[in-house]
Structure formats: structure tokens, C-alpha cells
Design a protein around this motif. Structure first.
Motif, PDB file in Angstrom:
ATOM      1  N   GLY A 146      -1.968  15.628  -0.246  1.00 47.64           N
ATOM      2  CA  GLY A 146      -1.802  14.190  -0.151  1.00 47.64           C
ATOM      3  C   GLY A 146      -1.196  13.761   1.161  1.00 47.64           C
ATOM      4  N   GLU A 147      -1.078  12.468   1.333  1.00 46.31           N
ATOM      5  CA  GLU A 147      -0.456  11.911   2.525  1.00 46.31           C
ATOM      6  C   GLU A 147       1.061  12.021   2.417  1.00 46.31           C
ATOM      7  OE1 GLU A 147      -3.886   8.504   3.379  1.00 46.31           O
ATOM      8  OE2 GLU A 147      -1.967   7.948   2.475  1.00 46.31           O
ATOM      9  N   PRO A 148       1.758  11.987   3.541  1.00 43.31           N
ATOM     10  CA  PRO A 148       3.226  12.069   3.487  1.00 43.31           C
ATOM     11  C   PRO A 148       3.811  10.989   2.583  1.00 43.31           C
ATOM     12  CG  PRO A 148       2.467  12.332   5.747  1.00 43.31           C
ATOM     13  CD  PRO A 148       1.265  11.978   4.940  1.00 43.31           C
ATOM     14  N   CYS A 149       4.715  11.393   1.714  1.00 49.39           N
ATOM     15  CA  CYS A 149       5.398  10.522   0.733  1.00 49.39           C
ATOM     16  C   CYS A 149       4.488  10.045  -0.390  1.00 49.39           C
ATOM     17  CB  CYS A 149       6.049   9.317   1.404  1.00 49.39           C
ATOM     18  SG  CYS A 149       7.561   9.749   2.280  1.00 49.39           S
ATOM     19  N   GLY A 150       3.233  10.518  -0.441  1.00 52.19           N
ATOM     20  CA  GLY A 150       2.328  10.118  -1.519  1.00 52.19           C
ATOM     21  C   GLY A 150       2.793  10.628  -2.869  1.00 52.19           C
ATOM     22  N   ASP A 151       3.165  11.902  -2.924  1.00 51.31           N
ATOM     23  CA  ASP A 151       3.647  12.473  -4.179  1.00 51.31           C
ATOM     24  C   ASP A 151       4.979  11.845  -4.586  1.00 51.31           C
ATOM     25  OD1 ASP A 151       1.457  14.134  -4.437  1.00 51.31           O
ATOM     26  OD2 ASP A 151       2.401  15.784  -3.352  1.00 51.31           O
ATOM     27  N   GLU A 152       5.820  11.550  -3.595  1.00 53.43           N
ATOM     28  CA  GLU A 152       7.114  10.950  -3.900  1.00 53.43           C
ATOM     29  C   GLU A 152       6.946   9.534  -4.469  1.00 53.43           C
ATOM     30  OE1 GLU A 152       6.318  12.595  -1.276  1.00 53.43           O
ATOM     31  OE2 GLU A 152       7.807  14.156  -0.915  1.00 53.43           O
ATOM     32  N   ALA A 153       5.996   8.781  -3.916  1.00 51.36           N
ATOM     33  CA  ALA A 153       5.746   7.424  -4.413  1.00 51.36           C
ATOM     34  C   ALA A 153       5.215   7.452  -5.841  1.00 51.36           C
ATOM     35  CB  ALA A 153       4.757   6.704  -3.499  1.00 51.36           C
ATOM     36  N   LYS A 154       4.319   8.393  -6.108  1.00 47.42           N
ATOM     37  CA  LYS A 154       3.781   8.527  -7.472  1.00 47.42           C
ATOM     38  C   LYS A 154       4.895   8.920  -8.440  1.00 47.42           C
ATOM     39  CE  LYS A 154       0.332  11.021 -10.215  1.00 47.42           C
ATOM     40  NZ  LYS A 154      -0.756  12.034 -10.196  1.00 47.42           N
ATOM     41  N   ALA A 155       5.734   9.868  -8.034  1.00 45.08           N
ATOM     42  CA  ALA A 155       6.843  10.301  -8.897  1.00 45.08           C
ATOM     43  C   ALA A 155       7.821   9.148  -9.150  1.00 45.08           C
ATOM     44  CB  ALA A 155       7.574  11.483  -8.261  1.00 45.08           C
ATOM     45  N   PHE A 156       8.040   8.317  -8.128  1.00 42.05           N
ATOM     46  CA  PHE A 156       8.938   7.165  -8.271  1.00 42.05           C
ATOM     47  C   PHE A 156       8.412   6.193  -9.334  1.00 42.05           C
ATOM     48  CE2 PHE A 156      10.451   2.934  -7.113  1.00 42.05           C
ATOM     49  CZ  PHE A 156      11.801   3.148  -6.888  1.00 42.05           C
ATOM     50  N   SER A 157       7.114   5.915  -9.292  1.00 45.52           N
ATOM     51  CA  SER A 157       6.523   4.996 -10.272  1.00 45.52           C
ATOM     52  C   SER A 157       6.476   5.613 -11.660  1.00 45.52           C
ATOM     53  CB  SER A 157       5.124   4.581  -9.823  1.00 45.52           C
ATOM     54  OG  SER A 157       5.188   3.736  -8.697  1.00 45.52           O
ATOM     55  N   ARG A 158       6.213   6.918 -11.739  1.00 43.44           N
ATOM     56  CA  ARG A 158       6.234   7.590 -13.042  1.00 43.44           C
ATOM     57  C   ARG A 158       7.629   7.484 -13.670  1.00 43.44           C
ATOM     58  NH1 ARG A 158       2.929  11.283 -15.065  1.00 43.44           N
ATOM     59  NH2 ARG A 158       4.624  12.713 -15.586  1.00 43.44           N
ATOM     60  N   GLU A 159       8.632   7.632 -12.837  1.00 43.47           N
ATOM     61  CA  GLU A 159       9.997   7.602 -13.371  1.00 43.47           C
ATOM     62  C   GLU A 159      10.427   6.198 -13.788  1.00 43.47           C
ATOM     63  OE1 GLU A 159      14.578   8.716 -11.987  1.00 43.47           O
ATOM     64  OE2 GLU A 159      12.879   9.231 -10.686  1.00 43.47           O
ATOM     65  N   ARG A 210       0.850  -1.181   0.000  1.00 44.58           N
ATOM     66  CA  ARG A 210       0.000   0.000   0.000  1.00 44.58           C
ATOM     67  C   ARG A 210       0.892   1.239   0.000  1.00 44.58           C
ATOM     68  NH1 ARG A 210      -2.990  -2.990  -1.502  1.00 44.58           N
ATOM     69  NH2 ARG A 210      -5.023  -3.669  -0.714  1.00 44.58           N
ATOM     70  N   CYS A 211       0.635   2.145  -0.949  1.00 42.93           N
ATOM     71  CA  CYS A 211       1.370   3.412  -1.009  1.00 42.93           C
ATOM     72  C   CYS A 211       0.493   4.533  -0.486  1.00 42.93           C
ATOM     73  CB  CYS A 211       1.784   3.728  -2.446  1.00 42.93           C
ATOM     74  SG  CYS A 211       3.103   2.686  -3.083  1.00 42.93           S
ATOM     75  N   PRO A 212       1.072   5.563   0.117  1.00 42.72           N
ATOM     76  CA  PRO A 212       0.262   6.712   0.555  1.00 42.72           C
ATOM     77  C   PRO A 212      -0.355   7.424  -0.640  1.00 42.72           C
ATOM     78  CG  PRO A 212       2.619   7.151   0.783  1.00 42.72           C
ATOM     79  CD  PRO A 212       2.491   5.718   0.439  1.00 42.72           C
ATOM     80  N   ASN A 213      -1.500   8.054  -0.409  1.00 41.09           N
ATOM     81  CA  ASN A 213      -2.210   8.753  -1.490  1.00 41.09           C
ATOM     82  C   ASN A 213      -1.498  10.058  -1.855  1.00 41.09           C
ATOM     83  OD1 ASN A 213      -4.358   6.903  -1.737  1.00 41.09           O
ATOM     84  ND2 ASN A 213      -5.350   7.774   0.072  1.00 41.09           N
ATOM     85  N   PRO A 214      -1.370  10.354  -3.159  1.00 40.93           N
ATOM     86  CA  PRO A 214      -0.741  11.612  -3.576  1.00 40.93           C
ATOM     87  C   PRO A 214      -1.730  12.768  -3.545  1.00 40.93           C
ATOM     88  CG  PRO A 214      -1.346  10.335  -5.509  1.00 40.93           C
ATOM     89  CD  PRO A 214      -1.733   9.501  -4.320  1.00 40.93           C
ATOM     90  N   SER A 215      -1.229  13.973  -3.772  1.00 41.34           N
ATOM     91  CA  SER A 215      -2.104  15.152  -3.858  1.00 41.34           C
ATOM     92  C   SER A 215      -2.994  15.039  -5.082  1.00 41.34           C
ATOM     93  CB  SER A 215      -1.260  16.429  -3.956  1.00 41.34           C
ATOM     94  OG  SER A 215      -0.389  16.516  -2.869  1.00 41.34           O
ATOM     95  N   ARG A 216      -4.185  15.635  -4.995  1.00 39.61           N
ATOM     96  CA  ARG A 216      -5.108  15.578  -6.125  1.00 39.61           C
ATOM     97  C   ARG A 216      -6.143  16.677  -5.999  1.00 39.61           C
ATOM     98  NH1 ARG A 216      -9.235  10.574  -7.523  1.00 39.61           N
ATOM     99  NH2 ARG A 216     -10.047  11.434  -9.466  1.00 39.61           N
ATOM    100  N   ASP A 217      -6.337  17.416  -7.102  1.00 40.93           N
ATOM    101  CA  ASP A 217      -7.379  18.458  -7.158  1.00 40.93           C
ATOM    102  C   ASP A 217      -7.297  19.411  -5.965  1.00 40.93           C
ATOM    103  OD1 ASP A 217      -8.344  17.322  -9.478  1.00 40.93           O
ATOM    104  OD2 ASP A 217      -9.811  16.071  -8.432  1.00 40.93           O
TER     105      ASP A 217
END
Length: 910
Positions: free
Chosen positions: A557-570, A546-553
């Protein structure tokens, strides 16, 4: 007699030349001179004129003898303003040479005075002419033939078809301007107009917007005025460009290469000269600009040389470029990074290190090229033909690879009804093993087209290479330019239809391990994947982590949510993966595994997320998969040990339980705070700004800066209830409409209106959509400053209830515009608003005043609840119990005095 030294600019006939003096700050003076004592056969001058036999040969003799050479001249006499004289070349009389070779008849010279040196010269001419006649030279050799010249009506497209690829012999008869030549086809005796391919010089005398007839050399305006001269000012440097070409080509016999023809049957080509390409020299000397629509006729190496010459002239600000200024790009032009997403065949997102050493994602477009547009399923816009192939080629070529991007220019790109965005256009190069221009590769495959820029627009420095690559694809009929039917892509998209996704689930589960491409990343562990072998696209969430939720609209987001999304995008966006569907949830999202390939081995992508500390193991998965679970737990423990991501000290501090300022912990507060009533609907619903003066000043400063930057014009944003924004409001303080922080309460797109609540003051308003705009979430770092409050431990009638207006009037009188003190006592159990006790100028609280006036009553059972809390050892209950007992005393007085709501005795209506 007038005499001097001059250069022979043109030879009009066997006895008629144009002499040119020395240039001085512009084109030099010119003079027409007839050879005295001679008369050559008349040469044809245009439509309707007759050419005499031997006229062409006579003119050719004199042209070959004199053109472009420096001679001595002497004017012997004038007749009707016409100059007759003698030309000497290398101490030899040209008049004598013409007579000797029999290319002109000797005519008598009238009024020669006795002793005049001209008499001796004339006698010599007669002698030479007689000898030529006896020897049957020149025009005396026979009756001769006159040329039958085609002056008009030459079909240039047919001529191009017959002569393309081979050299054609011509004589340059006239230079209209530097890039337009009138040429006589020597073998065909036909007159054509030839434009120099790839360049355009300033025009000499063509009226603006007048179409020039390539047949007659006249403008439409001239024909309408009966061929009368139309005076027009030449464009800057037009005469200089014309002179530049005349000095080198006029009346020369040269070979030309016919290369193209436009839709108006205008012919374009290159003059082949032993000393170089005249078009390139014009460009190099700042006397011509390149024209993209005719440069496509040129070979690649010529076009590249021409563009290099133009850039050289621009940098030196020569002639027509004297006011040229280079396109200025702020910041660094050279960017090294990794492509993490391809949006279409000409647009991509690059991940690179910014100026502050932080990773930056930015969208770029390829310069001077255009790909077929990708569709938009939400708007029911279909993909253009070959758009998917164009995008997929760029994905295969570049995704996940380190590239070099050079910013060439910037341009505003329209975004429908929204404000245009500033997009940077780049040259993209990838090393494989040497650097390769990606746009050129796509053009060769026929998956891009070259943009037709306006003359004043910046363009890629590789533009001519692009044109040549596009021509190659056209000739080979590749992709966009092929005659084949474009491929049709049929994929069942389950990502927006949960019902359909559930129906497909048995099929996906039976399929087992499927090869797929990650099309979109929603969070670190949730993706949209396209299993092309199954022709289906669906949502997939990893079931093991389970990854934390990223920011949206605008939602944090939850802590490290944006970082986890960026990691998968990369790491996996638009990459080939293997997926296996295990289960499906109630929302139609498939649950399963994702495997990625590194070298020759494959592994679960969940391990990468866990090692980076951006995910946590799912306990339910660990219970079912003991062996696989051990690998995941080992990766998670490694991240914990190294304090990465979610396990860093900073994030652990954020994740620790936090006390809510508005929770019942406020029961412990006995501190008296300053406050201000910012909004009041009635006595039961109002907003306070508690100890907010400094914070309010900070917010107002930001809003003032926003107004300075954008004025009071709104911007398009995604309308969603609860979304943060800024909205205009006129506080009637003399400042006019200003921006305030707000959130959307409701909206009506049909009426173009939106209802907002101003979160720092509490008031609500319905305003036009044009009076809101989205802002960066940093504007909402501070929580809302207006707190939703109720008078502690009381029940107050609303405006619709009896005594509601009186209660509101009294509260307004006691509080509005006054400096107040407040004590807070947690949240009211029913309304969930903050319990407050307000103090004005008097000793008793405002709560007590309303109760004593019979406009509020004490909440039932609150005293008993607080007594029980005190018995349980809750230290916060004591001060609250003290407030309640004081209120009950005032209530007893109001009850006995039958005041307001107590006038009929016991009051139980609230």
C-alpha cells in the motif's frame, strides 16, 4: 472359633448381614454372616422370587440397628460354606435383640456338644423367642402382609414427571459403581436405577459398549450367555469409587431428588444426605468426572461447586487425574484490549498492545459456546436464524469498549479446502460497572448455545454457569428457543452492483441525513454502510478528504494507507453514524459525509482523520465548501505542524521523488557491473542478475528456511494474475524441488494449473496449483533480482524470425554460465526493457560480436536522437553515442561482407 471386629456393610435380610474388615491399599475384605439360631422371613431378591410376610419389617429392624456400625462377631459354626455366628453391638447380643423383638424364629442348632457355651446361648434364644411369641411381638403380632414389589418396567419419565421437584424416600439396595445406584422406592415398593446427575465414575464390570439394563441390572452379553457371569476387568479406581459410595450409602434410607431423564429413559438425580452431596465428594476425591450432558439437570450453584471440586482434584492429580496435564497456552493468558469488530455472536477482533508495544489485531472466539452462523453472500449462503440478532447484541454490548479476555484453550478450526487455522477461545468480560461475563449474558438472551464438549476436550471454567443460563433461556423460550418465527432481514446490497447503486442514487440523495452502521472499512475514507432505516447497504467514500490506499492482496500500500485503515477500523467500524450522500462516481460508489457522535455533539469524521495526519483535504471540496473547508484545512495544518502521520519526517522522505533504478537516469552510468545471465528465451529476450550475489544469497536463505518449516507442500491461496507467491522448481542441482519467489502470470482452475514467473531468475513454468503457496510480504522486501534486458541500441531477430535461432545460439555460447560485465543505458523506447552492453572475456562487447556476425543490427534513428540529446546538454548521451558508433562500425563490416542477414544487401526486415 473365629472372631473379630468388623463394620456392617449391608443387611440382606432379618438374619443375614455383610461384614467388612479394615481397608488396606484398596477395598477391604468382606464376609457374609447369618445369625446363628435364627431364621427370618425370606425377603424378595428379584423378578420371580416371593417375599414372605414380615420380611421387610424384619430386615428393617436389623438394618436400623446395625448398618454402618462397628460390631464384634464370632463364627459359631458353618453349614455348606455358610457362616453362622453371633454379633455383639455395645456388649449386647444382636441375636438376642432380634429374638426378643420377635423378628425371627428360633431354630434348633444341630450337633451342639455338651458343655459348649453355644448351648447356653441357644437356650437363652429359645426363652426370648417364646416370650416374643407370647407377647405377640414382631412376626407374631399377626398374619402380616408381604410386599408386592415392582422389580422391572418402571417408567422413569412418568416417575420424573410426578416426582420432579420433591424429595423421594428410597433405600439404596445396591451400588453398581460409584455413580449408579439401585434404589427401592419405599412408598411405591418399586426398584429403580438412579444415576448421580453430573458425574460418571469408572465402571466396575460392564463390558465395553454393552448396554446395561436398568430394569434387570444385566448386560446384553450376560443375557445372550444365559445369565452366566462375564468376567471383565474393572476400570482403574472403579472398585475404590464403589467402596467410597457403599461405605456412605449402601442400605441407607435416604431422600433423593429426581432431576432428569435421558432419551433412553435412564433416571438421574441427587442423593440428599445430611453430610453433603456424595457426587461432589466423589469428584473432589478424584473418583469421578463431571459429565456435561447430565450436569445440565443440576441447579447452577451445585454444578459450579462440582466443577470447582473437579478442578481441585485435577490440580492435585488425585486418582483418575494422576496423569492429567493442564492445557498449555503460549504467552500471556490475560489480554486487555478494545473490540473493534464483531464477526458473529461468538467471534470478534480484539485490538491490544503486543509484546513489542505495537498494536495487534487478533480474532478470538468465545469459549464453550456457539452462535448461529452468519451467511456469505458471495457463496450464496444465507444467514442462520437469529444470527444477525446474536451478532448485533454483541456489537451493542462490546464494540469500541475496553474488555478483558482470558484465553481458556486453543483449537484448529477448519477453513474449507485451506489449511486449518489455530483459533484461541476466551472468556470475555466487560465492566459495566462490575465485570460481566458476555457469553453468559448472550446465553440468557437465548442468542447462543452451549457446546457439547468431548470428555477429553478443554472447556470454559464457567461451563456450568453457561449450562444454567441456557436452561433459563430455554424455559423462558427466548430467541433461539422461542416458538416465534425468526425475524427476516431484507436489505438491498448495492455494494456489488454499480448499476443498481446508480439507480438508487436519487433516492439516497433525497433521503438527506441517514442513520447508518459502518459494516466494513476498505480504507481510511471508504466504507460499506448500512442505512437500516432505508433498508439499503452501499459503498460510501468521503468527498472532503483523500486517504492513502492500504495494502491489498499482497500488493504494497501507499505510505500511511494501512495506518489510516486501522484508524477507521478502531474508531467507526460497526458504530452508529450519520451519512449524507452528495454524489456518486462511475463505479457506483456514493460520495458524501460521515458524522460521528462524541458525547452530546456530532462532528465530521474527516476532521479526525485530518488531525491524525492520515488524510489530505480534497481541493475540489475546498473550492465548493469555503466555510466547512476552513475547518478541515485547520485540522490538516495542525497535523502538519505536529508532523503527524503523512507529515512525519519519515513519511515525507518516502514520498519525496525517488530515482528509478531502471529509468533513463541509468544513461549517466559508466560503471561496469558484474552480472550473470539467469534466463534466456532468445537473443531478444533474456534476464540478467546485476550485482545481485549478496541479495540472491539472502533470498535463498529465506527460501531454505521456508522449506525446513513447511517442506515442499503447497497451500491454498487466492489466485490472481500478478499476485506474489513462492513456487517449487527443481534446478537439477541435487537439492530436489526448492521454493523460489514467483508471481502468477496466468492460471486455469479447471486444470488445477498455474503459470508462474520466477522473479529472481526470470524463467517461466506451468505447474500444478499444489506447488505454490502464499507467504508474508516481507519475503518480497527485495525487488525482483532478474532484470528484463535487451542488447542496447540493437534489434535482434526472435526465434520465429530468420536468423533468430543462430542469434540465440551465439548469445548462449558467449554468455551462459560465464561471469559477465555489464553497462546499463536506461530503457529501450520500444520494448521498455533495460538497455545493456555485455562484456565477456574479449575486449569487444558481446553486442558488437552479434552485430559483426550479421545476427543483429543497430536501431534506426538512435544515433540522431543521441546527438540531439548531447546538443541539449545531456551528459549521459556521450557514452551512449560512443557505444552506438562502435556498433555502426561493426555493422558496416557485416553489410559489406554480406554476412547472415546482410547476404542480400540492405536489411530492413527488423
Amino acid at each position: 472359633a473365629i472372631s473379630g471386629v468388623a463394620t456392617v456393610k449391608a443387611v440382606l435380610s432379618g438374619d443375614n448381614v455383610i461384614l467388612m474388615g479394615r481397608p488396606s491399599g484398596g477395598p477391604p475384605p468382606e464376609m457374609q454372616l447369618f445369625l446363628s439360631g435364627l431364621i427370618a422371613p425370606k425377603i424378595g431378591r428379584g423378578q420371580g422370587t416371593t417375599e414372605e410376610p414380615w420380611a421387610y419389617e424384619s430386615r428393617e429392624f436389623l438394618r436400623n440397628l446395625l448398618i454402618g456400625k462397628v460390631v464384634n462377631f464370632k463364627i459359631d459354626y458353618k453349614v455348606s460354606q455358610l457362616n453362622f455366628g453371633t454379633i455383639t453391638l455395645e456388649n449386647q447380643s444382636v441375636n438376642f435383640s432380634v429374638a426378643r423383638e420377635g423378628w425371627a424364629k428360633v431354630k434348633p442348632i444341630e450337633n451342639i456338644k455338651e458343655g459348649d457355651p453355644l448351648a447356653n446361648e441357644f437356650e437363652e434364644l429359645k426363652k426370648l423367642g417364646k416370650e416374643a411369641e407370647i407377647g405377640k411381638k414382631g412376626i407374631y403380632s399377626g398374619p402380616g402382609n408381604a410386599r408386592s414389589i415392582i422389580w422391572t418396567g418402571v417408567k422413569c419419565s412418568a416417575l420424573l414427571a410426578s416426582a420432579k421437584g420433591r424429595e423421594v424416600l428410597v433405600i439404596i439396595e445396591h451400588v453398581r459403581d460409584g455413580s449408579s445406584l439401585r434404589c427401592m422406592l419405599v412408598n411405591e415398593s418399586a426398584m429403580i436405577t438412579l444415576g448421580l446427575a453430573g458425574v460418571a465414575c469408572p465402571r466396575v464390570n460392564a463390558p465395553v459398549a454393552a448396554a446395561v439394563s436398568s430394569a434387570e441390572g444385566k448386560t446384553d452379553l450376560e443375557r445372550e450367555n444365559g445369565n452366566k457371569n462375564v468376567e471383565n476387568q474393572p476400570e482403574p479406581f472403579a472398585l475404590e469409587a464403589k467402596y467410597f459410595v457403599e461405605m456412605r450409602l449402601l442400605n441407607r434410607k435416604v431422600k433423593v431428588l429426581l432431576q432428569g431423564c435421558d432419551k433412553y429413559d435412564n433416571l438421574y438425580g441427587t442423593v440428599l444426605h445430611e453430610k453433603g452431596n456424595i457426587a461432589i465428594e466423589l469428584v473432589r476425591n478424584g473418583l469421578a468426572k463431571m459429565t456435561d450432558w447430565t450436569s445440565s439437570f443440576l441447579p447452577r450453584d451445585v454444578a459450579v461447586s462440582m466443577r470447582s471440586a473437579e478442578n481441585e482434584a485435577k490440580r492435585s492429580k488425585l486418582k483418575i487425574w494422576k496423569d492429567w496435564t493442564p492445557h498449555v497456552i503460549e504467552g500471556s493468558k490475560e489480554i486487555e484490549g478494545k473490540i473493534i469488530e464483531v464477526h458473529s455472536g461468538d467471534q470478534f477482533t480484539l485490538l491490544f498492545t503486543g509484546q513489542d508495544n505495537k498494536k495487534v489485531e487478533k480474532r478470538f472466539a468465545l469459549a464453550s459456546v456457539k452462535a448461529p452462523r452468519m451467511g456469505n453472500p458471495k457463496r450464496k449462503i444465507a444467514d442462520e436464524p437469529w444470527s444477525v440478532e446474536s451478532r448485533d447484541y454483541l456489537v451493542r454490548k462490546c464494540i469500541g469498549k475496553n474488555v478483558s479476555a482470558t484465553i481458556e484453550y486453543e483449537r484448529d478450526v477448519a477453513q474449507g479446502e485451506a489449511d486449518p487455522i489455530r483459533r484461541q477461545f476466551v472468556t470475555l468480560e466487560i465492566q459495566s460497572p462490575t465485570y460481566v461475563n458476555v457469553a453468559e449474558e448472550l446465553l440468557k438472551e437465548g442468542l447462543l448455545t452451549v457446546v457439547k464438549h468431548r470428555p477429553d476436550e478443554p472447556k470454559s471454567p464457567h461451563y456450568d454457569i453457561f449450562v444454567a443460563a441456557e436452561q433459563e433461556a430455554k424455559l423462558a423460550k427466548r430467541s433461539i428457543f422461542s416458538d416465534k418465527t425468526p425475524p427476516i432481514h431484507r436489505t438491498a446490497d448495492l455494494s456489488t452492483d454499480s448499476k443498481k447503486a446508480k439507480q438508487y442514487f436519487p433516492h439516497l440523495k433525497r433521503a438527506g441525513t441517514m442513520k447508518a452502521i459502518v459494516e466494513y472499512v476498505f480504507s481510511g475514507s471508504r466504507f460499506k454502510v448500512n442505512a437500516q432505516g432505508e433498508n439499503v447497504a452501499f459503498m460510501l467514500a468521503m468527498n472532503s478528504v483523500r486517504c492513502p490506499n492500504p495494502s491489498r492482496d499482497n500488493r504494497k500500500g501507499e505510505p500511511c494507507g494501512d495506518e489510516a485503515k486501522a484508524f477507521s477500523r478502531e474508531n467507526i467500524l460497526q458504530r452508529n453514524v450519520e451519512v449524507e450522500v452528495i454524489d456518486i462516481d462511475k463505479n457506483g460508489i456514493a460520495l458524501g459525509t460521515v458524522k460521528v457522535k462524541v458525547g452530546d455533539s456530532k462532528h465530521d469524521y474527516a476532521i479526525d482523520l485530518l488531525k491524525a495526519g492520515l488524510a489530505k483535504c480534497d481541493e475540489r471540496f475546498l473550492e465548493r465548501k469555503s466555510i466547512a473547508g476552513n475547518v478541515l484545512v485547520s485540522a490538516e495544518n495542525k497535523a502538519k505542524k505536529e508532523k503527524l502521520g503523512l507529515y512525519s519526517d519519515e513519511i515525507q522522505t518516502l514520498l519525496a521523488p525517488q530515482k528509478d533504478d531502471d529509468s533513463n537516469e541509468l544513461l549517466n552510468s559508466t560503471e561496469v557491473k558484474n552480472c550473470l545471465l539467469s534466463d534466456m528465451i532468445d537473443a531478444s529476450e533474456f534476464h540478467l542478475q546485476i550485482d545481485a550475489a549478496d541479495k540472491l544469497k539472502s533470498v535463498e536463505d529465506k527460501m531454505e528456511t521456508l522449506k525446513m518449516n513447511f517442506g515442499v507442500e503447497g497451500a491454498i491461496m487466492n489466485l490472481k494474475v500478478g499476485a506474489n507467491c513462492v513456487a517449487l522448481f527443481d534446478a537439477k542441482d541435487g537439492k530436489g524441488e526448492c521454493w523460489y519467489r514467483a508471481k502468477i502470470a496466468s492460471f486455469n482452475q479447471n486444470e488445477n494449473s498455474v503459470k508462474v514467473q520466477y522473479i529472481d531468475h526470470g524463467n517461466r513454468a506451468s505447474i500444478p496449483i499444489s506447488k505454490i503457496r502464499p507467504v508474508d510480504r516481507s519475503f518480497f522486501d527485495l525487488p525482483p533480482l532478474a532484470k528484463d534486458c535487451v542488447l542496447a541500441f540493437t534489434r535482434v531477430p526472435s526465434l520465429n524470425d530468420e536468423w533468430g535461432s543462430e542469434a540465440a545460439s551465439l548469445l548462449h555460447q558467449l554468455t551462459w554460465g560465464k561471469r559477465l560485465k555489464v553497462k546499463t543505458f536506461g530503457k529501450d523506447q520500444i520494448t521498455k526493457k533495460i538497455n545493456v552492453v555485455l562484456f565477456g572475456d574479449g575486449k569487444e562487447s558481446i553486442n558488437e560480436v552479434l552485430v559483426s556476425e550479421g545476427l543483429a543490427r543497430v536501431s534506426k534513428k538512435v544515433e540522431k536522437s543521441l546527438e540531439n540529446a548531447a546538443k541539449m546538454g545531456n551528459g549521459a548521451a556521450a557514452p551512449a553515442l560512443e557505444v552506438v558508433r562502435a556498433l555502426k562500425k561493426e555493422q558496416e563490416k557485416a553489410h559489406k561482407g554480406r554476412v547472415a542477414m546482410w547476404r542480400y544487401g540492405d536489411c530492413t526486415s527488423y
